[in-house]
Design a protein around this motif. Structure first.
Motif, PDB file in Angstrom:
ATOM      1  N   PRO A 100      65.340  56.620   6.202  1.00 11.02           N
ATOM      2  CA  PRO A 100      66.441  57.297   6.908  1.00 11.02           C
ATOM      3  C   PRO A 100      67.651  57.000   6.427  1.00 11.02           C
ATOM      4  N   GLY A 101      68.585  58.208   6.285  1.00 19.11           N
ATOM      5  CA  GLY A 101      70.049  57.792   6.031  1.00 19.11           C
ATOM      6  C   GLY A 101      70.197  57.973   4.307  1.00 19.11           C
ATOM      7  N   ARG A 102      69.193  58.182   3.673  1.00 17.71           N
ATOM      8  CA  ARG A 102      69.228  58.227   2.002  1.00 17.71           C
ATOM      9  C   ARG A 102      68.812  59.546   1.755  1.00 17.71           C
ATOM     10  N   ILE A 103      68.806  60.463   2.231  1.00 18.08           N
ATOM     11  CA  ILE A 103      68.126  61.824   1.872  1.00 18.08           C
ATOM     12  C   ILE A 103      69.078  62.913   1.876  1.00 18.08           C
ATOM     13  N   ASP A 104      69.215  63.776   0.838  1.00 15.39           N
ATOM     14  CA  ASP A 104      70.115  64.726   0.850  1.00 15.39           C
ATOM     15  C   ASP A 104      69.493  66.137   0.628  1.00 15.39           C
ATOM     16  N   LEU A 105      69.493  66.962   1.569  1.00 17.51           N
ATOM     17  CA  LEU A 105      68.671  68.236   1.173  1.00 17.51           C
ATOM     18  C   LEU A 105      69.637  69.302   0.645  1.00 17.51           C
ATOM     19  N   GLY A 106      69.483  69.486  -0.672  1.00 22.33           N
ATOM     20  CA  GLY A 106      70.411  70.258  -1.262  1.00 22.33           C
ATOM     21  C   GLY A 106      69.587  71.947  -1.554  1.00 22.33           C
ATOM     22  N   VAL A 107      70.143  72.929  -1.112  1.00 17.18           N
ATOM     23  CA  VAL A 107      69.601  74.290  -1.086  1.00 17.18           C
ATOM     24  C   VAL A 107      70.411  75.394  -1.757  1.00 17.18           C
ATOM     25  N   GLY A 108      69.466  76.083  -2.355  1.00 17.81           N
ATOM     26  CA  GLY A 108      70.282  77.508  -3.043  1.00 17.81           C
ATOM     27  C   GLY A 108      69.433  78.593  -2.923  1.00 17.81           C
ATOM     28  N   ALA A 194      60.826  70.862  15.351  1.00 19.81           N
ATOM     29  CA  ALA A 194      60.233  70.576  13.882  1.00 19.81           C
ATOM     30  C   ALA A 194      59.915  69.029  13.837  1.00 19.81           C
ATOM     31  N   CYS A 195      58.620  68.732  13.839  1.00 17.19           N
ATOM     32  CA  CYS A 195      58.142  67.271  13.860  1.00 17.19           C
ATOM     33  C   CYS A 195      57.194  67.073  12.453  1.00 17.19           C
ATOM     34  N   PRO A 196      57.778  66.190  11.670  1.00 15.26           N
ATOM     35  CA  PRO A 196      58.983  65.625  11.434  1.00 15.26           C
ATOM     36  C   PRO A 196      60.232  66.533  10.977  1.00 15.26           C
ATOM     37  N   GLY A 197      61.427  66.185  11.451  1.00 18.22           N
ATOM     38  CA  GLY A 197      62.531  67.239  11.054  1.00 18.22           C
ATOM     39  C   GLY A 197      63.467  67.095  12.138  1.00 18.22           C
ATOM     40  N   ALA A 198      63.271  67.434  13.304  1.00 23.73           N
ATOM     41  CA  ALA A 198      64.243  67.255  14.348  1.00 23.73           C
ATOM     42  C   ALA A 198      65.282  65.956  14.319  1.00 23.73           C
ATOM     43  N   GLY A 199      66.204  65.936  14.149  1.00 22.26           N
ATOM     44  CA  GLY A 199      66.931  64.628  14.197  1.00 22.26           C
ATOM     45  C   GLY A 199      66.996  63.789  13.083  1.00 22.26           C
ATOM     46  N   ALA A 200      66.720  64.578  11.913  1.00 20.20           N
ATOM     47  CA  ALA A 200      66.657  63.770  10.747  1.00 20.20           C
ATOM     48  C   ALA A 200      68.011  63.416  10.125  1.00 20.20           C
ATOM     49  N   GLU A 201      68.258  62.516   9.715  1.00 18.37           N
ATOM     50  CA  GLU A 201      69.558  62.187   9.173  1.00 18.37           C
ATOM     51  C   GLU A 201      69.914  62.864   7.857  1.00 18.37           C
ATOM     52  N   VAL A 202      69.129  63.838   7.407  1.00 26.15           N
ATOM     53  CA  VAL A 202      69.357  64.144   5.864  1.00 26.15           C
ATOM     54  C   VAL A 202      70.805  64.913   5.943  1.00 26.15           C
ATOM     55  N   GLU A 203      71.354  65.001   4.890  1.00 24.62           N
ATOM     56  CA  GLU A 203      72.799  65.621   4.412  1.00 24.62           C
ATOM     57  C   GLU A 203      72.304  66.911   3.831  1.00 24.62           C
ATOM     58  N   LEU A 204      72.991  68.136   4.428  1.00 20.25           N
ATOM     59  CA  LEU A 204      72.720  69.464   3.908  1.00 20.25           C
ATOM     60  C   LEU A 204      73.767  69.670   2.952  1.00 20.25           C
ATOM     61  N   TRP A 205      73.513  70.126   1.645  1.00 18.85           N
ATOM     62  CA  TRP A 205      74.337  70.581   0.564  1.00 18.85           C
ATOM     63  C   TRP A 205      73.993  71.858   0.240  1.00 18.85           C
ATOM     64  N   LEU A 206      74.872  72.644  -0.228  1.00 13.67           N
ATOM     65  CA  LEU A 206      74.549  74.049  -0.916  1.00 13.67           C
ATOM     66  C   LEU A 206      74.966  73.795  -2.385  1.00 13.67           C
ATOM     67  N   PHE A 207      74.137  74.323  -3.184  1.00 13.48           N
ATOM     68  CA  PHE A 207      74.396  74.468  -4.676  1.00 13.48           C
ATOM     69  C   PHE A 207      74.734  76.190  -5.003  1.00 13.48           C
ATOM     70  N   GLY A 208      75.522  76.160  -6.067  1.00 16.01           N
ATOM     71  CA  GLY A 208      75.907  77.528  -6.125  1.00 16.01           C
ATOM     72  C   GLY A 208      76.580  77.610  -7.793  1.00 16.01           C
TER      73      GLY A 208
END
Length: 374
Positions: A100-108, A194-208
Motif C-alpha cells: 500500500p501507498g507505493r503503487i502508481d497507476l499510469g494510464v494512456g 471492486a475487490c480488490p480495488g475500492a479504497g486502494a491507495e494507488v496514484e492515478l497518472w495520465l501519459f500523453g
C-alpha cells in the motif's frame, strides 16, 4: 541548486543474444539498484509482440514491488483501449493491497488512438518547425501516418483485443476507474464494489505524447501528467501547455504536476557513451518502420543506417541525451527549464545490463539523489 526528482522508465528490453527471462531479471535488479541510488519511482511500459518483456505491466509492477522496499512502482502506461476499467482497478488494487501507498497507476490511450491523434494534430494548430529552448532541441513533429499503414501493427493491435470489441470512450474509462477506486461505482443502477480495488491507495497518472485528449483530461481532472519527450519530442511543449491550460485544482493536486521523459545514456566519458548508444538508431528504426522493436543490437557489430533510414529516426536520435554524467545532467536541466517539469523520467537502453546500471548510477550521483544506507 535544488533539482527535481528523477524517476526510471523501463521497457524491460531484450538484448540481442539474451532472453525474456534475463530481461525480467535485469528489470528486478535495476529496480533494486535505482531504489538504493535515490530514484523517485520506477515505471514499467506496456508493449506487445516486440522484443521487450513489459507486455503485462500489472504483473511486472507486482514483481518489482515485491523485490523493493521504498521506491514507488507504476505503469507507463496501461493502454486503456485494450482492456476494461474493472480489469485495471482489480489488478492494481491487488498489488496495492500488499504494497500500500507505493503503487502508481499510469494510464494512456491505446497505440492506435495515440497515433491517430498525432496524425490529426498535424493539420491543426501545431508548430511544424524545430525549436531550441534552453539548449534543448524540440524537432518538427514526426508524422505517424506511414506507421499506421503497417500490416504488422494492425495485426498486433487486433491480437490484444476481443474480436469486434469496441473500446469505450477514454474519458468514460477514466470516470469508471476513478469511481471504482473511490468505491462509488454504479452500472445500470446497481452499485458494484471492486475487490480488490475500492479504497486502494494507488496514484492515478495520465501519459500523453501530444496536445490531445490525455493532456486535457489530466488537466481537467487535476491529475499528474507525463509528457513523453522520449517518444514524440516534437510535441512535448504543446502537450505540457495543453495540460497546464486545462488544469483545474482537485483533491489530488492544487497545482499542475508535470513529469517529462527522456532517453539518456551515461558513461564515464562522452565518447564512451556515444559508443554504447551507437545501436540506438537501428533499434528506433525497427519501431518507426512498423516492424516492432527488435532485440537491442550490440553496438560493436551493428550496421549503419542509410540516409533514408536515418531520416525516419532523426528526431529520436538527435534528442537522445548521450554523454558523461555532467553532459547529460546539463541537458536534463535544460529540458526541465524548457518544459517547467516538476519531475524527470529517464529511460536508458543499452545492449549490456552492466552499462545500463552504470548509466543510472552515474546520473543519480551527478544529480545529487539521496542514496539509501544499506
Amino acid at each position: 541548486m535544488t533539482r527535481v526528482p528523477l524517476s526510471v522508465l523501463d521497457l524491460a528490453p531484450i538484448s540481442a543474444g539474451s532472453s525474456t527471462a534475463q530481461a525480467l531479471r535485469n528489470s528486478l535488479d535495476l529496480a533494486r539498484q535505482t531504489e538504493e541510488w535515490g530514484y523517485e519511482r520506477y515505471w514499467v511500459a506496456e508493449h506487445h509482440f516486440v522484443a521487450a518483456a513489459s507486455s503485462a505491466p500489472a504483473v511486472l509492477v507486482g514483481l518489482i514491488a515485491a523485490a523493493t522496499n521504498r521506491i514507488r512502482v507504476g505503469s507507463a502506461a496501461v493502454q486503456l483501449g485494450y482492456t476494461t476499467a474493472a480489469a485495471v482497478v482489480e489488478s492494481f488494487g491487488t498489488v496495492d493491497a500488499l504494497y500500500p501507498g507505493r503503487i502508481d497507476l499510469g494510464v494512456g490511450r491505446s497505440g492506435r488512438r495515440r497515433a491517430d491523434a498525432l496524425v490529426g494534430a498535424e493539420a491543426h494548430d501545431r508548430t511544424d518547425s524545430a525549436r531550441t529552448v534552453e539548449g534543448v532541441l524540440f524537432p518538427a513533429p514526426f508524422s505517424q501516418a506511414a506507421l499506421l499503414e503497417s500490416p504488422r501493427l494492425a495485426a498486433s493491435l487486433g491480437a490484444v483485443r476481443q474480436s469486434h470489441a469496441q473500446s469505450p470512450d477514454f474519458a468514460e474509462q477514466l470516470d469508471d476507474i476513478t469511481a471504482m477506486l473511490s468505491g462509488t461505482y454504479e452500472r445500470d443502477g446497481v452499485s458494484l464494489t471492486a475487490c480488490p480495488g475500492a479504497g486502494a491507495e494507488v496514484e492515478l497518472w495520465l501519459f500523453g505524447s501530444s496536445a490531445g485528449v490525455s493532456a486535457r483530461e489530466a488537466g481537467r481532472r487535476g491529475l499528474p501528467f507525463v509528457a513523453n519527450y522520449h517518444v514524440s519530442p516534437g510535441t512535448t511543449l504543446d502537450a505540457a501547455q495543453e495540460y497546464r491550460d486545462a488544469f483545474v485544482p482537485s483533491a489530488t493536486l492544487s497545482a499542475p504536476y508535470l513529469a517529462v521523459s527522456a532517453d539518456v545514456v551515461v558513461a564515464d566519458t562522452d565518447s564512451d557513451a556515444r559508443e554504447l548508444a551507437a545501436s540506438f538508431p537501428q533499434w528506433v528504426h525497427s519501431i518507426r518502420s512498423g516492424h516492432g522493436a527488435i532485440e537491442f543490437p550490440d553496438p560493436k557489430t551493428v550496421g549503419t543506417l542509410t540516409d533514408e533510414q536515418y531520416r525516419l529516426v532523426a528526431d529520436r536520435v538527435e534528442t537522445q541525451f548521450v554523454g558523461s554524467a555532467a553532459t547529460v545532467s546539463d541537458r536534463l536541466i535544460g529540458l526541465q527549464k524548457a518544459t517547467g517539469a516538476d519531475e524527470l523520467v529517464v529511460t536508458t537502453v543499452t545492449h549490456d545490463h552492466a552499462d545500463r546500471l552504470n548509466s543510472y548510477e552515474l546520473l543519480g550521483r551527478e544529480w545529487g539523489l539521496p542514496r539509501l544506507r544499506v
